[in-house]
Scaffold this active site. Sequence first.
Site, PDB file in Angstrom:
ATOM      1  N   SER A  98      37.916  37.735  45.201  1.00 20.75           N
ATOM      2  CA  SER A  98      36.605  37.133  44.928  1.00 20.75           C
ATOM      3  C   SER A  98      35.969  37.603  43.632  1.00 20.75           C
ATOM      4  O   SER A  98      35.046  36.969  43.131  1.00 20.75           O
ATOM      5  CB  SER A  98      35.651  37.395  46.086  1.00 20.75           C
ATOM      6  OG  SER A  98      35.295  38.764  46.141  1.00 20.75           O
ATOM      7  N   LYS A 109      30.182  42.611  44.633  1.00 23.77           N
ATOM      8  CA  LYS A 109      29.803  41.350  43.984  1.00 23.77           C
ATOM      9  C   LYS A 109      28.959  41.673  42.751  1.00 23.77           C
ATOM     10  O   LYS A 109      28.594  42.816  42.505  1.00 23.77           O
ATOM     11  CB  LYS A 109      28.981  40.457  44.921  1.00 23.77           C
ATOM     12  CG  LYS A 109      29.618  40.117  46.260  1.00 23.77           C
ATOM     13  CD  LYS A 109      30.767  39.141  46.145  1.00 23.77           C
ATOM     14  CE  LYS A 109      31.372  38.848  47.500  1.00 23.77           C
ATOM     15  NZ  LYS A 109      32.691  38.240  47.394  1.00 23.77           N
TER      16      LYS A 109
END
Length: 198
Positions: free
Chosen positions: A48, A91
């Site tokens: 990701s 993230k």
Amino acid sequence: MKRKLEELEPFDLKKEIFSWIRIFIAAVVIAFLVNNFVIINANVPSGSMETTIMTKDRMLGNRLAYKTGDIKRGDIVIFKFPDDESQLFVKRVIGLPGDKVVIKEGKIYINDSEEPLEEDYLPEEWTVGNDTSNLPDGKNEYNVPEGSYFLMGDNRNISNDARYWNNTYVKKEKIIAKAMCVYFPFNHMHALESAEYN
């Protein structure tokens, strides 16, 4: 010379063993304190954040970074996943407290800016979850609450990020560390820099 040798204490096995045990215990305590209060050592199981952080990379995060400094847009952070706090995620910070974040045609607009964020870290064209037509419930606007952040992965087409979570925003106290560097495998080794936006 002979006199000096005679002044040395005789070898004491028990004392030597005790000395090594003390050194070992001190090393374990220091490692525990460093790992729980100074740095975090993390394994990245998914893609990701590619190509910034690759699948199976090992990385270090600084647990003290936000004790003295502010979380900034573009920082890469390690945090407790808001839908299951037993999991840690990594993230990038996109929305700050009080921000209005709009996703439109594969671009991000902050606080009604006419210019989108320049995201040169994206590995490919962003085509999944990039507009009202393919976001959950057709939602493409997010108003970040005070004390919280809106986080997204760099690899937008496969990232499980704030667009899809039940609990969209990450509270400041759930952000554990600022990602510092990838250290393994050695050919991936690099510092993890915050993005700078114009």
